[in-house]
Design a protein around this motif. Sequence first.
Motif, short mmCIF file in Angstrom:
data_model
loop_
_atom_site.label_atom_id
_atom_site.label_comp_id
_atom_site.label_asym_id
_atom_site.label_seq_id
_atom_site.Cartn_x
_atom_site.Cartn_y
_atom_site.Cartn_z
N ASP A 1 0.71 -1.21 0.11
CA ASP A 1 -0.14 -0.19 -0.10
C ASP A 1 0.75 1.24 -0.17
OD1 ASP A 1 -2.14 -1.20 0.15
OD2 ASP A 1 -2.31 -1.58 2.12
N GLY A 2 0.29 2.29 -0.12
CA GLY A 2 0.94 3.63 -0.50
C GLY A 2 1.70 3.85 -1.64
N ALA A 3 1.87 5.17 -1.77
CA ALA A 3 2.66 5.69 -3.17
C ALA A 3 4.09 5.32 -2.65
CB ALA A 3 2.64 6.97 -3.17
N ASN A 4 4.79 4.75 -3.94
CA ASN A 4 6.35 4.51 -3.61
C ASN A 4 6.99 4.95 -4.91
OD1 ASN A 4 8.69 3.49 -2.63
ND2 ASN A 4 8.46 1.24 -3.93
N LEU A 5 6.56 6.07 -5.20
CA LEU A 5 7.18 6.67 -6.49
C LEU A 5 7.23 8.32 -6.45
CD1 LEU A 5 7.98 6.71 -9.47
CD2 LEU A 5 5.54 6.99 -9.96
N GLN A 6 8.37 8.75 -6.63
CA GLN A 6 8.80 10.55 -6.56
C GLN A 6 9.38 10.37 -7.84
OE1 GLN A 6 11.54 10.98 -3.21
NE2 GLN A 6 9.67 11.12 -1.70
#
Length: 161
Positions: A144-149
Amino acid sequence: MSREITLQPITADAFAPYGDLIDCAGDPDRIINQGLCGRYHDRARLDFADGRAGISLFRAEPRILPMRLEMVERHPDGSQCFVPMSLDPFAVIVAPDEGGSPGTPLAFRTAAGQSINFHRGTWHGVLTPLSAPGLFAVIDRIGDGANLQEHWFENPFSVVE
C-alpha cells in the motif's frame, strides 16, 4: 538547452553507490545440481520498508540514442531489480541524491547477461531497453501507499553513445 551524458559500460564499482550489478563475474559460490550448475549466490540486496517482494513483467519500447532525459524517479519504500528476459544490453541511468533532488545523472550500458538492482531511494531513469523485445522481469515492492517520486529536469539531458 540540452546537456549531454555519455553512455559508459557498467561496472560493479561504478554502479555500487546506486545499486547492485548482477552477473556471473568470477567463480561460482557453489556447484550444484549434480555438478552441472554454478550458483552465483546472493548477488543483490532486496530492501523493502514494508509490503512484500513481487515479480512483475515489464515490456518497454526500445529507445534510440541520442535520447532525451527529462525525468528521473525513485522509490523510497523499496529496491527495484530489473532482469532482462533476453541477452540484449540496456541503458541504466542513475543520479546521486543532492538534498532530496537528483544531481547530475550518469548513464551506463549493461553487457549481455547482466541485471541490476536499484537501492531503495535511488534516483533513476525509466526502463531503457536499447533493442526489442524490451521484456524484463522486475522484482520490487508490492504494498500500500505511494512508492514513487518523480523529478522533471528544468533543462533536460541528452544520453549519447
